[in-house]
Motif scaffolding. Structure first.
Motif, mmCIF file in Angstrom:
data_model
loop_
_atom_site.group_PDB
_atom_site.id
_atom_site.type_symbol
_atom_site.label_atom_id
_atom_site.label_comp_id
_atom_site.label_asym_id
_atom_site.label_seq_id
_atom_site.Cartn_x
_atom_site.Cartn_y
_atom_site.Cartn_z
ATOM 1 N N THR A 229 -16.569 -8.037 -6.943
ATOM 2 C CA THR A 229 -16.174 -6.675 -6.600
ATOM 3 C C THR A 229 -17.086 -5.634 -7.243
ATOM 4 O O THR A 229 -17.087 -4.474 -6.834
ATOM 5 C CB THR A 229 -14.724 -6.400 -7.038
ATOM 6 O OG1 THR A 229 -14.617 -6.611 -8.450
ATOM 7 C CG2 THR A 229 -13.760 -7.333 -6.316
ATOM 8 N N GLU A 230 -17.860 -6.049 -8.254
ATOM 9 C CA GLU A 230 -18.774 -5.132 -8.915
ATOM 10 C C GLU A 230 -19.891 -5.902 -9.608
ATOM 11 O O GLU A 230 -19.770 -7.108 -9.861
ATOM 12 C CB GLU A 230 -18.032 -4.260 -9.937
ATOM 13 C CG GLU A 230 -17.426 -5.055 -11.072
ATOM 14 C CD GLU A 230 -16.630 -4.187 -12.037
ATOM 15 O OE1 GLU A 230 -16.265 -3.055 -11.645
ATOM 16 O OE2 GLU A 230 -16.375 -4.638 -13.168
ATOM 17 N N PHE A 231 -20.974 -5.223 -9.882
ATOM 18 C CA PHE A 231 -22.088 -5.795 -10.621
ATOM 19 C C PHE A 231 -22.342 -4.958 -11.875
ATOM 20 O O PHE A 231 -21.943 -3.792 -11.949
ATOM 21 C CB PHE A 231 -23.365 -5.818 -9.776
ATOM 22 C CG PHE A 231 -23.304 -6.713 -8.579
ATOM 23 C CD1 PHE A 231 -23.453 -8.085 -8.703
ATOM 24 C CD2 PHE A 231 -23.099 -6.189 -7.310
ATOM 25 C CE1 PHE A 231 -23.402 -8.925 -7.606
ATOM 26 C CE2 PHE A 231 -23.053 -7.009 -6.197
ATOM 27 C CZ PHE A 231 -23.193 -8.378 -6.346
ATOM 28 N N ILE A 232 -23.003 -5.572 -12.838
ATOM 29 C CA ILE A 232 -23.464 -4.862 -14.024
ATOM 30 C C ILE A 232 -24.984 -4.782 -13.954
ATOM 31 O O ILE A 232 -25.663 -5.798 -13.868
ATOM 32 C CB ILE A 232 -23.035 -5.574 -15.320
ATOM 33 C CG1 ILE A 232 -21.511 -5.566 -15.443
ATOM 34 C CG2 ILE A 232 -23.664 -4.892 -16.532
ATOM 35 C CD1 ILE A 232 -20.994 -6.345 -16.634
ATOM 36 N N LYS B 189 -27.839 7.235 -10.324
ATOM 37 C CA LYS B 189 -27.105 6.104 -10.900
ATOM 38 C C LYS B 189 -27.846 5.544 -12.107
ATOM 39 O O LYS B 189 -27.237 5.155 -13.111
ATOM 40 C CB LYS B 189 -26.918 5.010 -9.841
ATOM 41 C CG LYS B 189 -26.053 3.833 -10.293
ATOM 42 C CD LYS B 189 -24.627 4.279 -10.555
ATOM 43 C CE LYS B 189 -23.744 3.107 -10.948
ATOM 44 N NZ LYS B 189 -22.356 3.527 -11.230
ATOM 45 N N MET B 190 -29.154 5.503 -12.023
ATOM 46 C CA MET B 190 -29.986 5.025 -13.125
ATOM 47 C C MET B 190 -29.794 5.905 -14.357
ATOM 48 O O MET B 190 -29.637 5.405 -15.481
ATOM 49 C CB MET B 190 -31.445 5.023 -12.683
ATOM 50 C CG MET B 190 -32.452 4.593 -13.730
ATOM 51 S SD MET B 190 -34.122 4.802 -13.070
ATOM 52 C CE MET B 190 -35.086 4.160 -14.425
ATOM 53 N N LYS C 174 -22.323 0.285 -17.433
ATOM 54 C CA LYS C 174 -23.400 0.171 -16.434
ATOM 55 C C LYS C 174 -22.953 -0.576 -15.176
ATOM 56 O O LYS C 174 -23.663 -1.423 -14.638
ATOM 57 C CB LYS C 174 -24.630 -0.517 -17.038
ATOM 58 C CG LYS C 174 -25.132 0.108 -18.329
ATOM 59 C CD LYS C 174 -26.365 -0.600 -18.843
ATOM 60 C CE LYS C 174 -26.776 -0.106 -20.220
ATOM 61 N NZ LYS C 174 -27.097 1.319 -20.241
ATOM 62 N N LYS C 175 -21.741 -0.270 -14.707
ATOM 63 C CA LYS C 175 -21.197 -0.969 -13.547
ATOM 64 C C LYS C 175 -21.540 -0.258 -12.245
ATOM 65 O O LYS C 175 -21.738 0.951 -12.206
ATOM 66 C CB LYS C 175 -19.676 -1.075 -13.674
ATOM 67 C CG LYS C 175 -19.198 -1.969 -14.810
ATOM 68 C CD LYS C 175 -17.676 -2.024 -14.852
ATOM 69 C CE LYS C 175 -17.184 -2.934 -15.975
ATOM 70 N NZ LYS C 175 -15.705 -2.980 -16.047
ATOM 71 N N ILE C 176 -21.610 -1.058 -11.180
ATOM 72 C CA ILE C 176 -21.758 -0.530 -9.828
ATOM 73 C C ILE C 176 -20.922 -1.400 -8.896
ATOM 74 O O ILE C 176 -20.979 -2.640 -8.972
ATOM 75 C CB ILE C 176 -23.239 -0.497 -9.382
ATOM 76 C CG1 ILE C 176 -23.377 0.152 -8.000
ATOM 77 C CG2 ILE C 176 -23.871 -1.892 -9.389
ATOM 78 C CD1 ILE C 176 -24.811 0.442 -7.603
ATOM 79 N N CYS D 119 -23.310 -1.035 -4.258
ATOM 80 C CA CYS D 119 -24.557 -1.761 -4.462
ATOM 81 C C CYS D 119 -25.267 -2.010 -3.137
ATOM 82 O O CYS D 119 -26.461 -1.738 -2.991
ATOM 83 C CB CYS D 119 -24.261 -3.077 -5.180
ATOM 84 S SG CYS D 119 -25.720 -4.115 -5.476
ATOM 85 N N LEU D 120 -24.508 -2.510 -2.159
ATOM 86 C CA LEU D 120 -25.109 -2.783 -0.849
ATOM 87 C C LEU D 120 -25.544 -1.496 -0.162
ATOM 88 O O LEU D 120 -26.585 -1.457 0.508
ATOM 89 C CB LEU D 120 -24.116 -3.543 0.030
ATOM 90 C CG LEU D 120 -23.823 -4.998 -0.373
ATOM 91 C CD1 LEU D 120 -22.828 -5.613 0.591
ATOM 92 C CD2 LEU D 120 -25.108 -5.821 -0.398
ATOM 93 N N ALA D 121 -24.757 -0.432 -0.325
ATOM 94 C CA ALA D 121 -25.126 0.856 0.275
ATOM 95 C C ALA D 121 -26.409 1.398 -0.353
ATOM 96 O O ALA D 121 -27.285 1.923 0.345
ATOM 97 C CB ALA D 121 -23.990 1.858 0.101
ATOM 98 N N GLN D 122 -26.514 1.255 -1.678
ATOM 99 C CA GLN D 122 -27.718 1.709 -2.369
ATOM 100 C C GLN D 122 -28.946 0.970 -1.857
ATOM 101 O O GLN D 122 -29.983 1.582 -1.564
ATOM 102 C CB GLN D 122 -27.581 1.511 -3.881
ATOM 103 C CG GLN D 122 -28.746 2.073 -4.668
ATOM 104 C CD GLN D 122 -28.665 1.746 -6.147
ATOM 105 O OE1 GLN D 122 -28.614 0.575 -6.529
ATOM 106 N NE2 GLN D 122 -28.666 2.774 -6.987
ATOM 107 N N PHE D 123 -28.823 -0.353 -1.719
ATOM 108 C CA PHE D 123 -29.957 -1.128 -1.221
ATOM 109 C C PHE D 123 -30.284 -0.777 0.220
ATOM 110 O O PHE D 123 -31.458 -0.637 0.586
ATOM 111 C CB PHE D 123 -29.675 -2.629 -1.317
ATOM 112 C CG PHE D 123 -30.699 -3.452 -0.585
ATOM 113 C CD1 PHE D 123 -32.005 -3.519 -1.045
ATOM 114 C CD2 PHE D 123 -30.372 -4.111 0.583
ATOM 115 C CE1 PHE D 123 -32.971 -4.243 -0.357
ATOM 116 C CE2 PHE D 123 -31.325 -4.844 1.280
ATOM 117 C CZ PHE D 123 -32.627 -4.907 0.806
#
Length: 314
Positions: free
Chosen positions: A13-16, A83-84, A93-95, A100-104
């Motif tokens: 559900t999230e990445f660090i 975000k950075m 530092k979660k996203i 995450c997929l939208a950012q990419f």
């Protein structure tokens, strides 16, 4: 395959975002450094858009493309930088996974579009120098809009394909991305499923984009060089080719870093190396482009002088 199928995949559900692994005090220093860089990106590219939009002497195809280039630089750096900067001051530092997929997706969209736009700008210079009498017909406003729209369409297709394949990645409890933004290479690194197809799609599409756009650029400049060499006077040759200098510099920097990052089979093997190169093409290049075009371009400098001297726009 049996080994892979026996693993327990978990729904992430999230990445660090691990970002730059430095001491906390250095994180604060990096925050201010990248804040200054991002502010320079915003000021530089917004200024270019305003200068070109408001000065009637800059209403030509070349500056129409340059205005779009500044918009792209501003957009894809904005996808990354805020975000950075927040993560430099955050301990977690979660996203979120969807974020995450939208950012990419948007980063890939804008970066790919820029690659195609740079090739379009090379074709524009080819038309202006090699076929000057037909230039206004070849590069009419309608054609310019179609070329920019086509660049965005190609960027969207490439981004959609990469994002679709990223959705197929599976993770076994690992959700720490060794990067400062959600790049597909970082997602592939932590996936516990077979990523061969994803790596091949990344390599093949990146190679196709680089080969197709650089072919247009190389062929265009090949004809330009041939035409310039036929000009009898040295001053005439220098003046004609000087209109291409800024574009050549931007193309060299952009394609050099992108090729180094994506178009090599071993490009995914060094996270720290990838971060340094990624900083260059996500932040440094968008900061340099307005400087390159403003410092090397006489028309832009004259437009700036009219503003500074209070003469207005003509």
């Amino acid at each position: 395959m049996d080994k892979l199928s026996s693993r327990n995949y978990s729904e992430v559900t999230e990445f660090i975002l691990l970002g730059f692994r430095t001491a906390p005090k250095l994180q604060i220093l990096l925050f201010f450094v990248f804040l200054v860089i991002y502010m320079a990106i915003v000021v530089g590219n917004v200024s270019m858009v305003l200068f070109i939009s408001m000065d009637s002497k800059l209403q030509t195809p070349m500056y129409f493309f340059l205005r779009n280039l500044s918009c792209l630089d501003l957009c894809y750096s904005t996808v990354i930088a805020p975000k950075m900067l927040v993560n430099f001051l955050s301990s977690e530092k979660k996203i979120a996974y969807n974020e995450c997929l939208a950012q990419f997706f948007f980063f890939a969209l804008f970066a790919t579009t820029e690659a195609f736009l740079l090739s379009v700008m090379a074709f524009d210079r080819f038309s202006a120098i090699c076929s000057p009498l037909l230039y206004h017909v070849t590069m009419s406003h309608k054609v310019c809009v179609q070329l920019v729209t086509g660049s965005y369409v190609c960027g969207c297709i490439n981004s959609a394909i990469h994002t679709s394949f990223a959705l197929t990645l599976r993770f076994c409890g690992e959700h720490r991305l060794d990067h400062f933004f959600c790049d597909v290479s970082a997602l592939i690194e932590i996936s516990c499923a077979d990523t061969f197809v994803n790596e091949m799609v990344l390599f093949i599409l990146s190679a196709l984009i680089i080969i197709s756009t650089t072919t247009v650029i190389v062929v265009s400049y090949g004809y330009i060089l041939s035409t310039v060499l036929k000009i009898p006077s040295t001053q005439g040759r220098r003046k004609t080719f000087s209109t291409c200098g800024s574009h050549i510099a931007v193309v060299s920097i952009f394609y050099g870093t992108v090729f180094f990052m994506y178009a090599q089979p071993g490009a995914l093997s060094s996270p720290e190396q990838s971060k340094i190169v990624a900083v260059f093409y996500t932040l440094i290049i968008p900061m340099l482009n307005p400087l390159i075009y403003s410092l090397r371009n006489r028309d832009v400098k004259e437009a700036l002088k009219r503003i500074v001297c209070g003469k207005g726009f003509s």
